[in-house]
Each structure stands twice: as C-alpha cells, then as structure tokens.
Design a protein around this motif. Sequence first.
Motif, PDB file in Angstrom:
ATOM      1  N   SER A 108       0.816  -1.215   0.000  1.00 31.36           N
ATOM      2  CA  SER A 108       0.000   0.000   0.000  1.00 31.36           C
ATOM      3  C   SER A 108       0.849   1.264   0.000  1.00 31.36           C
ATOM      4  O   SER A 108       0.445   2.295  -0.540  1.00 31.36           O
ATOM      5  N   ALA A 109       2.034   1.195   0.584  1.00 27.29           N
ATOM      6  CA  ALA A 109       2.875   2.390   0.657  1.00 27.29           C
ATOM      7  C   ALA A 109       3.640   2.626  -0.638  1.00 27.29           C
ATOM      8  O   ALA A 109       3.541   3.695  -1.254  1.00 27.29           O
ATOM      9  N   THR A 110       4.413   1.645  -1.071  1.00 28.33           N
ATOM     10  CA  THR A 110       5.311   1.833  -2.217  1.00 28.33           C
ATOM     11  C   THR A 110       5.135   0.767  -3.288  1.00 28.33           C
ATOM     12  O   THR A 110       6.022   0.598  -4.134  1.00 28.33           O
ATOM     13  N   ALA A 111       4.043   0.050  -3.258  1.00 27.76           N
ATOM     14  CA  ALA A 111       3.829  -1.082  -4.175  1.00 27.76           C
ATOM     15  C   ALA A 111       4.919  -2.135  -3.990  1.00 27.76           C
ATOM     16  O   ALA A 111       5.261  -2.863  -4.917  1.00 27.76           O
ATOM     17  N   GLY A 112       5.447  -2.201  -2.765  1.00 28.46           N
ATOM     18  CA  GLY A 112       6.466  -3.190  -2.459  1.00 28.46           C
ATOM     19  C   GLY A 112       7.861  -2.852  -2.949  1.00 28.46           C
ATOM     20  O   GLY A 112       8.787  -3.654  -2.789  1.00 28.46           O
ATOM     21  N   VAL A 113       8.044  -1.672  -3.542  1.00 26.55           N
ATOM     22  CA  VAL A 113       9.375  -1.261  -3.999  1.00 26.55           C
ATOM     23  C   VAL A 113      10.188  -0.816  -2.786  1.00 26.55           C
ATOM     24  O   VAL A 113       9.777   0.099  -2.067  1.00 26.55           O
ATOM     25  N   PRO A 114      11.342  -1.438  -2.537  1.00 27.11           N
ATOM     26  CA  PRO A 114      12.131  -1.085  -1.360  1.00 27.11           C
ATOM     27  C   PRO A 114      12.594   0.370  -1.372  1.00 27.11           C
ATOM     28  O   PRO A 114      12.768   0.983  -2.430  1.00 27.11           O
ATOM     29  N   LEU A 115      12.786   0.896  -0.180  1.00 27.96           N
ATOM     30  CA  LEU A 115      13.321   2.234  -0.025  1.00 27.96           C
ATOM     31  C   LEU A 115      14.809   2.242  -0.365  1.00 27.96           C
ATOM     32  O   LEU A 115      15.522   1.288  -0.065  1.00 27.96           O
ATOM     33  N   TRP A 116      15.253   3.329  -0.967  1.00 23.57           N
ATOM     34  CA  TRP A 116      16.678   3.616  -0.951  1.00 23.57           C
ATOM     35  C   TRP A 116      16.951   4.227   0.412  1.00 23.57           C
ATOM     36  O   TRP A 116      16.372   5.268   0.764  1.00 23.57           O
ATOM     37  N   ILE A 117      17.822   3.620   1.207  1.00 22.34           N
ATOM     38  CA  ILE A 117      18.178   4.152   2.517  1.00 22.34           C
ATOM     39  C   ILE A 117      19.581   4.725   2.407  1.00 22.34           C
ATOM     40  O   ILE A 117      20.533   4.018   2.085  1.00 22.34           O
ATOM     41  N   SER A 118      19.702   6.018   2.660  1.00 16.35           N
ATOM     42  CA  SER A 118      20.963   6.712   2.437  1.00 16.35           C
ATOM     43  C   SER A 118      21.442   7.404   3.699  1.00 16.35           C
ATOM     44  O   SER A 118      20.703   7.534   4.687  1.00 16.35           O
ATOM     45  N   THR A 119      22.667   7.879   3.646  1.00 18.65           N
ATOM     46  CA  THR A 119      23.208   8.728   4.701  1.00 18.65           C
ATOM     47  C   THR A 119      24.410   9.474   4.145  1.00 18.65           C
ATOM     48  O   THR A 119      24.868   9.211   3.022  1.00 18.65           O
ATOM     49  N   ASP A 120      24.923  10.427   4.926  1.00 19.91           N
ATOM     50  CA  ASP A 120      26.133  11.173   4.566  1.00 19.91           C
ATOM     51  C   ASP A 120      27.311  10.569   5.328  1.00 19.91           C
ATOM     52  O   ASP A 120      27.487  10.841   6.520  1.00 19.91           O
ATOM     53  N   GLN A 121      28.105   9.761   4.661  1.00 21.88           N
ATOM     54  CA  GLN A 121      29.264   9.120   5.282  1.00 21.88           C
ATOM     55  C   GLN A 121      30.503   9.489   4.472  1.00 21.88           C
ATOM     56  O   GLN A 121      31.158   8.659   3.859  1.00 21.88           O
ATOM     57  N   GLU A 122      30.807  10.800   4.483  1.00 19.27           N
ATOM     58  CA  GLU A 122      31.953  11.297   3.736  1.00 19.27           C
ATOM     59  C   GLU A 122      33.259  11.020   4.472  1.00 19.27           C
ATOM     60  O   GLU A 122      34.276  10.702   3.864  1.00 19.27           O
ATOM     61  N   GLY A 123      33.230  11.200   5.790  1.00 18.03           N
ATOM     62  CA  GLY A 123      34.428  11.133   6.606  1.00 18.03           C
ATOM     63  C   GLY A 123      34.711  12.471   7.251  1.00 18.03           C
ATOM     64  O   GLY A 123      34.100  13.496   6.923  1.00 18.03           O
ATOM     65  N   GLY A 124      35.636  12.471   8.207  1.00 21.92           N
ATOM     66  CA  GLY A 124      35.981  13.709   8.886  1.00 21.92           C
ATOM     67  C   GLY A 124      34.820  14.271   9.678  1.00 21.92           C
ATOM     68  O   GLY A 124      34.213  13.574  10.501  1.00 21.92           O
ATOM     69  N   TYR A 125      34.483  15.524   9.414  1.00 24.21           N
ATOM     70  CA  TYR A 125      33.410  16.191  10.153  1.00 24.21           C
ATOM     71  C   TYR A 125      32.024  15.771   9.677  1.00 24.21           C
ATOM     72  O   TYR A 125      31.019  16.089  10.323  1.00 24.21           O
ATOM     73  N   VAL A 126      31.957  15.072   8.545  1.00 26.84           N
ATOM     74  CA  VAL A 126      30.673  14.649   7.984  1.00 26.84           C
ATOM     75  C   VAL A 126      30.638  13.121   7.931  1.00 26.84           C
ATOM     76  O   VAL A 126      30.904  12.509   6.902  1.00 26.84           O
ATOM     77  N   GLN A 127      30.352  12.528   9.071  1.00 25.05           N
ATOM     78  CA  GLN A 127      30.205  11.085   9.182  1.00 25.05           C
ATOM     79  C   GLN A 127      29.042  10.820  10.125  1.00 25.05           C
ATOM     80  O   GLN A 127      29.186  10.862  11.343  1.00 25.05           O
ATOM     81  N   VAL A 128      27.873  10.544   9.551  1.00 24.33           N
ATOM     82  CA  VAL A 128      26.657  10.397  10.351  1.00 24.33           C
ATOM     83  C   VAL A 128      26.729   9.174  11.254  1.00 24.33           C
ATOM     84  O   VAL A 128      26.347   9.229  12.425  1.00 24.33           O
ATOM     85  N   LEU A 129      27.214   8.052  10.739  1.00 21.26           N
ATOM     86  CA  LEU A 129      27.184   6.789  11.477  1.00 21.26           C
ATOM     87  C   LEU A 129      28.560   6.493  12.067  1.00 21.26           C
ATOM     88  O   LEU A 129      29.547   6.345  11.344  1.00 21.26           O
ATOM     89  N   GLN A 130      28.589   6.393  13.380  1.00 21.90           N
ATOM     90  CA  GLN A 130      29.833   6.169  14.094  1.00 21.90           C
ATOM     91  C   GLN A 130      29.611   5.124  15.195  1.00 21.90           C
ATOM     92  O   GLN A 130      28.500   4.702  15.443  1.00 21.90           O
ATOM     93  N   GLY A 131      30.694   4.721  15.835  1.00 20.56           N
ATOM     94  CA  GLY A 131      30.620   3.730  16.899  1.00 20.56           C
ATOM     95  C   GLY A 131      31.047   2.357  16.415  1.00 20.56           C
ATOM     96  O   GLY A 131      31.542   2.195  15.285  1.00 20.56           O
ATOM     97  N   SER A 132      30.854   1.357  17.248  1.00 19.35           N
ATOM     98  CA  SER A 132      31.285  -0.005  16.944  1.00 19.35           C
ATOM     99  C   SER A 132      30.703  -0.498  15.625  1.00 19.35           C
ATOM    100  O   SER A 132      29.499  -0.411  15.397  1.00 19.35           O
ATOM    101  N   GLY A 133      31.570  -0.982  14.756  1.00 18.41           N
ATOM    102  CA  GLY A 133      31.135  -1.448  13.450  1.00 18.41           C
ATOM    103  C   GLY A 133      31.344  -0.438  12.350  1.00 18.41           C
ATOM    104  O   GLY A 133      31.183  -0.763  11.164  1.00 18.41           O
ATOM    105  N   PHE A 134      31.713   0.809  12.704  1.00 22.05           N
ATOM    106  CA  PHE A 134      32.020   1.848  11.731  1.00 22.05           C
ATOM    107  C   PHE A 134      33.403   2.410  12.024  1.00 22.05           C
ATOM    108  O   PHE A 134      33.648   2.924  13.116  1.00 22.05           O
ATOM    109  N   SER A 135      34.304   2.327  11.069  1.00 11.83           N
ATOM    110  CA  SER A 135      35.617   2.929  11.232  1.00 11.83           C
ATOM    111  C   SER A 135      35.476   4.438  11.328  1.00 11.83           C
ATOM    112  O   SER A 135      34.607   5.034  10.687  1.00 11.83           O
ATOM    113  N   ARG A 136      36.329   5.059  12.122  1.00 13.26           N
ATOM    114  CA  ARG A 136      36.343   6.522  12.143  1.00 13.26           C
ATOM    115  C   ARG A 136      37.135   6.975  10.926  1.00 13.26           C
ATOM    116  O   ARG A 136      38.327   6.699  10.807  1.00 13.26           O
ATOM    117  N   MET A 137      36.474   7.670  10.041  1.00 13.68           N
ATOM    118  CA  MET A 137      37.055   8.052   8.759  1.00 13.68           C
ATOM    119  C   MET A 137      37.734   9.416   8.856  1.00 13.68           C
ATOM    120  O   MET A 137      37.206  10.323   9.500  1.00 13.68           O
TER     121      MET A 137
END
Length: 470
Positions: A108-137
């Motif tokens: 009903s929402a997207t006809a079953g088409v999966p979402l593109w799930i994105s984030t800003d993971q450039e490195g340095g000051y712009v790294q949204v996802l951090q902590g265990s399992g993500f290298s500090r870039m």
Amino acid sequence: MRARSGLTRGLVVAAAVGVVSVGAPAVPRAEATTAAGLAQAAYTRMSNAQRIGQLFMVGTPATGLSSAAATAIGKYHVGNVILTGRSTVGAAPIRALTTRLDRLATGSATAGVPLWISTDQEGGYVQVLQGSGFSRMPTALTMGTWSTTTLTSSARTWGRQLRRAGVDVNLAPVLDTVPAATASTNPPIGHWQREFGHTPSVVTTKGGAFLSGERSADLAMTAKHFPGLGYVTANTDTTAGVKDTVTTTSSGSIAPFRSAVSNGVPIVMMSSAVYTKIDGSRPAVFSPTVITGLLRHGLGFSGVVMSDDLGNAKAVAAWSAGDRAVRFIDAGGDEVLTVNASTIPAMVTAVTARAATDSSFRGKVATAVMRVLTAKAAEGLLGARLKLDGSLGAHTISALQRWLGVSVTGTLNPTTIRALQTRVGTTPDDVWGPASMRALQLYLGIATDGARTWNSRTVTQLQGYLNTQL
C-alpha cells in the motif's frame, strides 16, 4: 550483498524514454528479469501517487524513525530515506532501524518497492554513522594524501560497513575542487576539509578511488555538488543568494564530475548555488541549463539527478516547499531530497497537482520515476525478497548463505554455522546454541531473550535484515 544487474547507462536511457513515450507497455518476457524490465514491471503496478512518491527522499534521525518520516512513507508513498544527524551507538541499532524502514515499503505504501536508505558518510566532520562497526574516517583532504591503492581498499571497507548496516546509498563523494588559496574562506567545503585536493586532477583521482572502493561494496554513490561549490564564499545551507562567479561550462573543476559520470556513478547531487557564468537567473538545482543542458547533454549523464536539501536550506527559502519540488523536477531533476519531513505533504501535493494539469510536466515526472526505478533495479533492489514468516526454511537459509558468501545448499550445515558465528562476532565452534543466539540478536540490534536455539522472533528479524542485504 545486493547483486547489480550490470545495466549499461544507455539501457537506462532507452528504458526511461521508451516508457514515457508509450505510457506503460507490457514487459516483454525476455526483458522481465533485466533492470529495465523489473523497473517497468514495478512502474506498471504502481498507482500514480506511488510513482510520485519515488521522487522524494525524506529525512529521519539516524537515532530512530520519526513519526513524520513514517507518515511520509505510509501516507504520501515516499520511496526513499536519508538518515540524518549523528549516531554514535554503532552498527547494530542502525541494522534494526534500516530493517524497520525496509518493512515500511509495503504494497500500500510503495507497491512493495524497497526504499533507498541513504546517509552522509563522507568522513571527517561529515560522518553520520559512528561507533562499533564503523571505522572513524579521516577528512577527504587527508584521504587525498593517501595512495590510490590504500584509499580504494579503505573505501571498500567503509562501504562494506555501511552495506552491512542496511544502508544502500552513500551521499558521497564530494567532488568539488577548492583552490588552496581560498580553502579557509570556502564555508561549505574547504572549511570542513571535505575536498580531496585543491586541483581537479587530484580530486578526480582520489575522489574516483573513494567512489570505486565503495561501489565495489555494492553501495550506490552520489557525486556532489554539481557543478561544484569550490568557488563560493557562503554556505547554501545557511545563506540565501550564494553565487559562484567563476565556474563556466568548460571549467577544469567540472572534470571530476565528468570522470565520475564516465565511470558509471548512479546519482549526481545538484548544488543550490547560482552560477552566474552558466545561468545567473536561478540556483543550479532549479536550472534546466545546468541540469538538462550541462549535466545531461554536456556530460552525458543518464542516471538519477538528486537535489541537495530542499527542506531547510536557506538558499531555496524564497520559494515555497511545493514550488521547490516542482521547479527541480521541471528542470530535469529526479529525486527531491528534504531532510525536513514536514515539507513532504506540500511538496507531494504540488507535484501531483502540476502533473495533473500540465502534460509536459507529467512526462517529466514519468521519466524521472523510471530513472529512479531503473537505478534501483540496477542496484538489485527489485529482486526477490524473503517472506517474513519466522521459519528457518530452505529459502531463508539459501539467502543467508548468499549473504555469508558460502555455498548455497539450503541446509544449515557446519560451514554456514561457522561463517554466521564469525560474522556476528562469536566463537565459530559449529554449535548453534545460546551464545550464538545472543550474538546474532545483538548483531541484529534486537533485545536478547535467552533463547537457546532458533526462535521465530529472531528468524523474522533475520529475514527482514537479509532483505536489506540481498
């Protein structure tokens, strides 16, 4: 990992143009499993509202799903999400969040088409996802001093970390060239060391290495911010009327983008600055001269054109939310990014209304939808998916084995158990017991329940997670 189809850029264009010119033709049997065929099949089964929803990417905090974003997906059929802000709690909670988001892509929402799930993971000051399992870039400027081999290898590792967290798209790399002499007075890029270097050749080589490495981990990537923010003296996020008075259609700073396009980058993000020597009358994100003329025709880009943030950015505040979305699509854009989920109702309503009364704009909407769907298909998002039934049957085990990279047998054999134990961080001893269950539940980001062996709750979560991976 999601396997790409190997679709060529030319086929993407042919599929999109063909669909728009004839409406919604039946998919020939021979094309039914190609990216173009899968995209056409998805397009055909969608309602008009669901098609329009594919043209939007809505923000939700990386720390958890917001009610506004959930409403955007469920009520307004938005087909894409960006994780915003900062999360420092590691990969496991992100896996739980992306699995939850994936489940919102219902019939009903997207006809079953999966979402593109994105984030800003450039490195340095712009790294949204951090902590265990993500290298500090490090910053891109630091990356630019590394050898191409080292940077490519490191980017592959960072990309794999994102993919295993359920992220499909990294809104990187930044391919803007900032001259060394003005880097400190360039607020959006140079101030934060987001550039790979101070010459187009360095940005092309090192930005290309980052792009190649993360693409090899099955991430869709975004070259940004076309045609470049290296010569501005204000930040489009916080300032209106930002102008570039230097860049022309033949400037050397266009070269990194041209290279990325030639190497098959699937998404290009537009700048919201005004480029006085290209189109001085409007921001690039609203300019057919920049999007259709320079990017599409000049560089030959046939993939998805994404806006920079049209929700909160001061550069576009003079236009209403709905007008921003309409102007971007009318200029030749495909994917409206808004980190502010509250703008979605006005944006979707405006695009819907304009498409209903303007046949030319309606054609542009159809073309844009097919570009997004074809790109998703080429990235493997429109393939078969697991049913969330909590049963560890042959289909689920086969999917698990593909994800682990072991022989696909459909049976939970010792090789599969050892590989899964290694992946989730517990001792690979061939025995699937309480310790393995706890490690798997922690990996999936769900509460541990003391289970001694497989239970339907954990299997259901595993099935949902595998749907974000395969």
